[in-house]
Write a protein that holds these residues in place. Structure first.
Motif, PDB file in Angstrom:
ATOM      1  N   ASN A  30       3.784  14.338  -9.411  1.00 58.11           N
ATOM      2  CA  ASN A  30       4.065  14.296  -7.981  1.00 58.11           C
ATOM      3  C   ASN A  30       3.205  15.322  -7.259  1.00 58.11           C
ATOM      4  OD1 ASN A  30       5.246  13.121  -5.819  1.00 58.11           O
ATOM      5  ND2 ASN A  30       7.204  14.219  -5.992  1.00 58.11           N
ATOM      6  N   VAL A  31       2.842  14.986  -6.006  1.00 56.86           N
ATOM      7  CA  VAL A  31       2.065  15.931  -5.204  1.00 56.86           C
ATOM      8  C   VAL A  31       3.040  16.632  -4.262  1.00 56.86           C
ATOM      9  CG1 VAL A  31       0.232  16.187  -3.492  1.00 56.86           C
ATOM     10  CG2 VAL A  31       0.027  14.470  -5.311  1.00 56.86           C
ATOM     11  N   THR A  32       2.926  17.953  -4.193  1.00 58.37           N
ATOM     12  CA  THR A  32       3.758  18.694  -3.246  1.00 58.37           C
ATOM     13  C   THR A  32       2.874  19.733  -2.551  1.00 58.37           C
ATOM     14  OG1 THR A  32       5.802  19.940  -2.991  1.00 58.37           O
ATOM     15  CG2 THR A  32       4.555  20.356  -4.980  1.00 58.37           C
ATOM     16  N   LYS A  33       3.458  20.469  -1.626  1.00 57.75           N
ATOM     17  CA  LYS A  33       2.658  21.415  -0.850  1.00 57.75           C
ATOM     18  C   LYS A  33       3.294  22.793  -0.958  1.00 57.75           C
ATOM     19  CE  LYS A  33       0.499  20.125   2.995  1.00 57.75           C
ATOM     20  NZ  LYS A  33       0.189  19.706   4.345  1.00 57.75           N
ATOM     21  N   ILE A  34       2.506  23.832  -1.159  1.00 56.74           N
ATOM     22  CA  ILE A  34       3.037  25.192  -1.182  1.00 56.74           C
ATOM     23  C   ILE A  34       3.241  25.631   0.264  1.00 56.74           C
ATOM     24  CG2 ILE A  34       2.581  27.591  -1.838  1.00 56.74           C
ATOM     25  CD1 ILE A  34       0.984  26.522  -4.195  1.00 56.74           C
ATOM     26  N   ALA A  35       4.459  26.093   0.586  1.00 58.49           N
ATOM     27  CA  ALA A  35       4.801  26.356   1.978  1.00 58.49           C
ATOM     28  C   ALA A  35       4.914  27.840   2.306  1.00 58.49           C
ATOM     29  CB  ALA A  35       6.100  25.645   2.347  1.00 58.49           C
ATOM     30  N   SER A  36       4.734  28.727   1.308  1.00 53.84           N
ATOM     31  CA  SER A  36       4.745  30.163   1.619  1.00 53.84           C
ATOM     32  C   SER A  36       3.897  30.880   0.581  1.00 53.84           C
ATOM     33  CB  SER A  36       6.181  30.704   1.600  1.00 53.84           C
ATOM     34  OG  SER A  36       6.670  30.697   0.265  1.00 53.84           O
ATOM     35  N   GLY A  37       3.674  32.167   0.810  1.00 53.63           N
ATOM     36  CA  GLY A  37       2.878  32.950  -0.131  1.00 53.63           C
ATOM     37  C   GLY A  37       1.392  32.809   0.152  1.00 53.63           C
ATOM     38  N   ARG A  52       0.829  -1.212   0.000  1.00 46.66           N
ATOM     39  CA  ARG A  52       0.000   0.000   0.000  1.00 46.66           C
ATOM     40  C   ARG A  52       0.865   1.265   0.000  1.00 46.66           C
ATOM     41  NH1 ARG A  52      -5.573  -0.833   3.271  1.00 46.66           N
ATOM     42  NH2 ARG A  52      -5.923  -3.007   2.703  1.00 46.66           N
ATOM     43  N   ASP A  53       2.184   1.112   0.101  1.00 50.69           N
ATOM     44  CA  ASP A  53       3.070   2.279   0.123  1.00 50.69           C
ATOM     45  C   ASP A  53       3.835   2.382  -1.188  1.00 50.69           C
ATOM     46  OD1 ASP A  53       2.379   2.577   2.829  1.00 50.69           O
ATOM     47  OD2 ASP A  53       3.880   1.034   3.344  1.00 50.69           O
ATOM     48  N   GLY A  54       4.630   3.427  -1.279  1.00 50.31           N
ATOM     49  CA  GLY A  54       5.490   3.604  -2.443  1.00 50.31           C
ATOM     50  C   GLY A  54       4.664   3.621  -3.711  1.00 50.31           C
ATOM     51  N   GLU A  55       5.013   2.740  -4.634  1.00 48.89           N
ATOM     52  CA  GLU A  55       4.304   2.663  -5.902  1.00 48.89           C
ATOM     53  C   GLU A  55       2.818   2.390  -5.672  1.00 48.89           C
ATOM     54  OE1 GLU A  55       5.795  -0.460  -8.400  1.00 48.89           O
ATOM     55  OE2 GLU A  55       4.989   0.466 -10.214  1.00 48.89           O
ATOM     56  N   GLY A  56       2.522   1.534  -4.679  1.00 50.41           N
ATOM     57  CA  GLY A  56       1.133   1.163  -4.388  1.00 50.41           C
ATOM     58  C   GLY A  56       0.357   2.249  -3.674  1.00 50.41           C
ATOM     59  N   GLY A  57       1.039   3.323  -3.273  1.00 55.70           N
ATOM     60  CA  GLY A  57       0.342   4.448  -2.633  1.00 55.70           C
ATOM     61  C   GLY A  57      -0.496   5.218  -3.637  1.00 55.70           C
ATOM     62  N   GLY A  58      -0.187   5.089  -4.904  1.00 59.65           N
ATOM     63  CA  GLY A  58      -0.983   5.745  -5.947  1.00 59.65           C
ATOM     64  C   GLY A  58      -1.535   4.705  -6.895  1.00 59.65           C
ATOM     65  N   ALA A  59      -2.403   5.154  -7.800  1.00 63.63           N
ATOM     66  CA  ALA A  59      -2.994   4.216  -8.765  1.00 63.63           C
ATOM     67  C   ALA A  59      -1.984   3.954  -9.870  1.00 63.63           C
ATOM     68  CB  ALA A  59      -4.288   4.791  -9.328  1.00 63.63           C
ATOM     69  N   ASN A  60      -1.128   2.959  -9.655  1.00 62.96           N
ATOM     70  CA  ASN A  60      -0.050   2.679 -10.600  1.00 62.96           C
ATOM     71  C   ASN A  60      -0.083   1.266 -11.159  1.00 62.96           C
ATOM     72  OD1 ASN A  60       1.368   5.202 -10.527  1.00 62.96           O
ATOM     73  ND2 ASN A  60       1.944   4.695  -8.423  1.00 62.96           N
TER      74      ASN A  60
END
Lengths: 111, 886
Positions: free
Chosen positions: B584-591, B282-290
């Motif tokens: 890839n999913v990332t998060k905006i950390a400022s602004g 369920r992690d790594g590659e299996g964490g997404g629909a791959n």
């Protein structure tokens, strides 16, 4: 020509051929002469009608043929009646008599 | 009994024809001789007697024919005679015969080729046992946006399906696979790898020729490293070693135990050289629909049961998915046959092509009908004479049918030949692995199709002359020589207008696709694609899961390749422009948008990447050697990124993700296949985050290198002799165990990204060209025929003072009118037909003026040629001789 007429004429020719062979085997010319003789010259059968009829009747199984020597030492194809040919002759004779009587009656009635 | 007797006779007549004929001859000769004998006996001279005997017979040949006509089997004999007569007729009109055969061959050929593809994609069953029990799972979204499509699954879905859906045996494969390096006696080889779950081959029904399939233990994360070889790899690399099972081989720089070898010619949807366990979690590659899923229905279960169980097992997942991506929509899952699932995106394309091929067939029918009308008109004299001599209408009709049948068979045979060549050309045009089938055979079904098409065409165009035959009035025909041609001319004009209308539709559709292709090919690339060569290598190697080793390889190979004379710049990146990138999913950390999770493309690159590709730097700086693993994490973003997430404001200095990665620069967008944005366009731009290769962490590189092979990008000042070999030598000098798997120019990537569009344009252009050719032939034949038929009228006109030009214009007008009517009708058809193309058009509207103008121009030129060339004959007309001839 309407089909009815053709059948009648064809039937007549068949009957004459079958009849001419009733006394024994004959070759083409012999059959022609024999018909001439027995109808006292009323019917002259031309080769153009005779041979197609002979071949057709042979295929129908009424006649059988074999090669033999003619009176003048010519190689000729002789035809003879088969068993079914004799039966056919009986049937056609019967039919013809019926027709002949019917036609005669019809003609007398109108006269 | 009697029929048996007759049959024997018929056979004897047919097969002992010579003997039968000889006997007939002797019989008739004997007759003549006997009559002669009689006449001689009666006193005639021998010569006279013989002449009289022959006259008595009435012609030996006539009697023979009369006998033959009464023979059994004479109808077969007559058919044979008709066939021979028909054959002679065809040979006597070589122009007509050639025109019909060529028309049939081309139209049947193109239909056969396209049908072969449809057959392979849609009609043929998959090459596995009980193919109807194989399936895959589609996701249906019902709501504001509806869809029903194949969907990759994640590790959780896989575990739920495996454990809670008893109706099916499931198996999954890794959707992306970069290929792996295999150490063989001759050196290290790049091989195509398939990553599969334990029961993959059981689901397909493929039994290993040696050894066994993967077991559950080997499929567990961190389980034993095992491998299954394809037959070809086993034979070529391991020399068919029958004791290979249980031996250890070096794969990805690690020891793997061979557990099985596949049978010869075993195919799988992955078509890999070598198979390794997927080891999903369920992690790594299996964490997404791959993962790609295939299932086999268990004995006694039904697809309805399977659907119900799958929806029950995945209910929570469906709910979460709906909340995240399709609020308010209903998500459900359903199984569909594997073959349909594999070909679902190609089916509409194949069927559209079949439709286009059908249009060509219709156009061909129009031409053939026109040709046969002319021919029947020319033969009216012959036919009327035959009927006057007693041939029955049926006999004459039968003769015409037989001629059409002969043409259909000859045309069909040539058509199959043309189809074979066309199919080979078509397949060579397709990129490798474009079709998800192992081969496109011309099997019995294809051949039957070709024959039926040819025969049907023959019926369609053969009907017309037979119908017009009813109208022949013997007396009027024999009485006068005029032909009531006006009606037939109109019919031919209507046929040609119809052909032109269909051609216009095909031309317009081609025009739109060409405009789409031009649009895609001329999209600003965002970099300089000229003078760039890239090389890929599989980095899915144990030693390079260590970031320090990976970073060292990047630095040292760049330096080594830079030494090659003529090389200006070198850079390495996970992906290149025109190639789909990692999501890839990332998060905006400022602004202003702090805390927002964003989905972007992500690419690791070395210093020199942007410089080598000449991607313009819009703000800040690009990466350099000071960006180290130990220094502060940095990133470069592109124009789409700042437009989407920073409202176009300069983001330099803003931060991303938990680590506080600082944005240090902005680069121009490069063109690539969209993967984040869900759009249909084959090429576009995407918000992208670039990170330095030196700062990529161990987890990241070990996962992405399973999916992607990074590219070494080289810009040279001119073309360099043997550059690939020199690059390989440079790489080997750093790591002798690392082979480049392939070399590609930017043109290669661009071509691959728009392969579908290129294929569409090539195929439809070919078809439209064929349609145009057939229509032009139709117009040409019409005009040429009028010139011949009306030579008397033309002579009179010229004699009365008309100029040659006037007469030419008068004749040509017939063709021009047909073509113009066809154009009008075709444009009308386009209004409806072209709308269905909306989903395959990019950068061009459905009603596109330049395309329409192009169609009109092309049609104008072709019509002009087709009407002018045959009328040129008129210029040589001498009115006096024409009038005398008739």
């Amino acid at each position: 020509m309407s089909p009815k007429q053709t059948n009648l004429l064809q039937g007549t020719l068949d009957l004459l051929i079958l009849n001419s062979l009733s006394t024994g085997e004959l070759h083409g010319l012999g059959i022609s002469r024999r018909i001439d003789q027995i109808t006292k010259g009323t019917f002259v059968v031309k080769p153009g009608s005779l041979f197609p009829a002979l071949h057709r009747m042979e295929e129908a199984g009424w006649l059988s043929a074999s090669w033999g020597e003619s009176e003048n030492n010519r190689r000729a194809k002789y035809y003879r009646l088969t068993k079914s040919g004799r039966a056919q002759l009986a049937v056609e004779t019967e039919q013809w008599n019926t027709i002949a009587v019917a036609i005669a009656n019809a003609l007398n009635a109108t006269a | 009994m009697k029929s048996f007797f007759l049959m024997c006779r018929a056979l004897k007549n047919l097969f002992k024809k010579e003997k039968v004929e000889r006997e007939l001859e002797s019989e008739l000769r004997a007759y003549v001789e006997m009559v002669t004998d009689e006449k001689v006996t009666a006193g005639a001279s021998a010569q006279e007697a013989r002449r009289a005997a022959l006259a008595d017979l009435g012609g030996i040949e006539q009697v023979k024919q009369a006998v033959r006509d009464h023979r059994a089997g004479s109808s077969i004999d007559r058919l044979w005679g008709d066939l021979r007569y028909g054959w002679r007729q065809l040979l006597r009109n070589p122009g007509f015969t050639a025109a019909v055969v060529v028309t049939l061959a081309l139209s049947v050929g193109v239909n056969t080729a396209i049908f072969s593809i449809v057959n392979a994609l849609i009609l043929k069953s998959l090459p596995y046992p009980e193919p109807d029990r194989l399936g895959t799972v589609f996701m249906r979204v019902q709501g504001s946006v509806s869809s029903d499509a194949f969907n990759d699954i994640d590790g959780e879905q896989w575990e739920l399906l495996r454990d809670e859906v008893p109706s099916v045996t499931g198996a999954i494969t890794g959707g992306l696979s970069s290929g792996v390096n295999l150490k063989a006696s001759a050196g290290v080889l790049f091989t195509h790898a398939g990553r599969i779950s334990a029961h993959y081959f059981d689901v397909l029904g493929v039994r290993p020729a040696l050894g066994r399939n993967f077991n559950e233990d080997e499929d567990r994360p961190l389980g034993p490293k095992a491998v299954i070889l394809s037959y070809e790899l086993w034979r070529n690399v391991f020399h068919g070693d029958t004791n290979i099972v249980g031996k250890s081989i070096q794969l990805k720089d690690e020891a793997h135990t061979v557990v099985g070898v596949l049978p010869e010619r075993a195919t799988t949807p992955l078509n890999a050289d070598i198979y390794t366990p997927l080891q999903p979690s369920r992690d790594g590659e299996g964490g997404g629909a791959n993962f790609d899923l295939i299932v086999r229905l268990r004995d006694g279960a039904t697809w309805q049961q399977a659907d119900a169980e799958i929806n029950r097992a995945w209910a929570n997942r469906a709910l979460r998915y709906s909340k995240q991506y399709h609020p308010g929509s209903k998500i459900s899952f359903h199984t569909i046959p594997l073959q349909k699932g594999e070909t679902v995106s190609l089916r509409p394309k194949a069927l559209t092509l079949m439709l286009a091929a059908g249009l060509i067939l219709l156009i061909a029918c129009g031409n053939l009908a026109g040709l046969t009308i002319v021919r029947t008109t020319r033969r009216t004299a012959e036919i009327a004479t035959r009927m006057a001599l007693g041939a029955s209408r049926w006999h004459v009709q039968r003769q015409l049918w037989i001629e059409n049948l002969l043409l259909a068979i000859i045309g069909g045979a040539f058509g199959i030949g043309v189809g074979f060549l066309a199919l080979r050309g078509l397949l060579s045009l397709l990129p490798a692995d474009y079709l998800p089938v192992s081969g496109v055979p011309m099997d019995g079904r294809v051949l039957a199709f070709a024959l039926i098409v040819s025969l049907l065409t023959s019926v369609l165009f053969g009907m017309l002359p037979v119908l017009t035959l009813r109208g022949i009035d013997l007396r009027s025909f024999l009485g006068s020589r005029t032909i009531a041609g006006a009606e037939r001319l109109r019919l031919r004009q209507v046929l040609i207008a119809g052909e032109v209308a269909l051609t216009v539709v095909l031309l317009a559709a081609t025009g739109l696709l060409i405009r789409t292709l031009i649009h895609l090919q001329t999209l600003p690339p965002g970099f300089n694609p000229n003078g760039v060569l890239t090389a890929k290598a599989s980095m899915d190697e144990a030693r390079y899961r260590n970031p320090a080793e990976f970073d060292r390889l990047m630095r040292e190979t760049r330096t080594a390749i830079e030494q090659i004379p003529g090389v200006q710049d070198v850079g390495v990146g996970l992906t290149v422009p025109y190639e789909r990138a990692l999501n890839n999913v990332t998060k905006i950390a400022s602004g202003p948008q702090t805390g927002e999770n964003i989905l972007t493309g992500e690419v690791y690159v070395t210093p020199g990447y942007f410089e080598t590709l000449q991607v313009p730097l819009l703000a800040g700086r690009s990466f350099n050697d000071s960006d180290q693993r130990s220094s502060h994490p940095v990133a470069v973003v592109n124009r789409s990124f700042i437009r989407k997430f920073f409202g176009g404001a300069n983001p330099v200095g803003q931060t991303l993700d938990k680590a506080g990665t600082t944005i240090i620069g902005v680069v121009e967008d490069v063109t690539l296949p969209p993967h984040v944005n869900s759009v249909n366009d084959p090429l576009g731009t995407e918000p992208t985050v670039y990170i330095p290769a030196s700062q990529a962490d161990a987890r990241f590189i070990s996962v992405v290198h399973v999916w992607f092979q990074p590219s070494w990008i080289v810009r040279t000042s001119g073309s360099i002799e043997g550059l690939p070999a020199q690059m390989q030598r440079a790489l080997s000098s750093i790591d002798p165990g690392l082979p480049f798997s392939g070399f590609y120019s930017m043109k290669d990537y661009q071509a691959k990204a728009i392969a579908t569009q290129r294929v569409e344009v090539a195929l439809l252009s070919a078809m439209a060209g064929l349609a145009l050719l057939l229509s032009a032939l139709g117009i040409f034949a019409l005009i040429a025929n009028i010139v011949v038929q009306r030579s008397r009228e033309i002579g009179i006109r010229i004699a009365l003072g008309a100029t040659v030009l006037q007469v030419m214009a008068n004749v040509a007008a017939t063709g021009v009118r047909s073509s113009a009517a066809g154009l009008a009708l075709g444009l009308l058809l386009c209004v409806g037909a072209l709308r269905t193309m909306r989903s395959v058009l990019f950068g061009v509207g459905v009603y596109d003026l330049p395309s329409i103008a192009g169609v009109v121009l092309v049609l104008f030129v072709v019509t002009a040629l087709a009407v002018v060339i045959p009328t040129l004959r008129i210029t040589g007309t001498d009115p006096a001789s024409t009038l005398r001839e008739q």
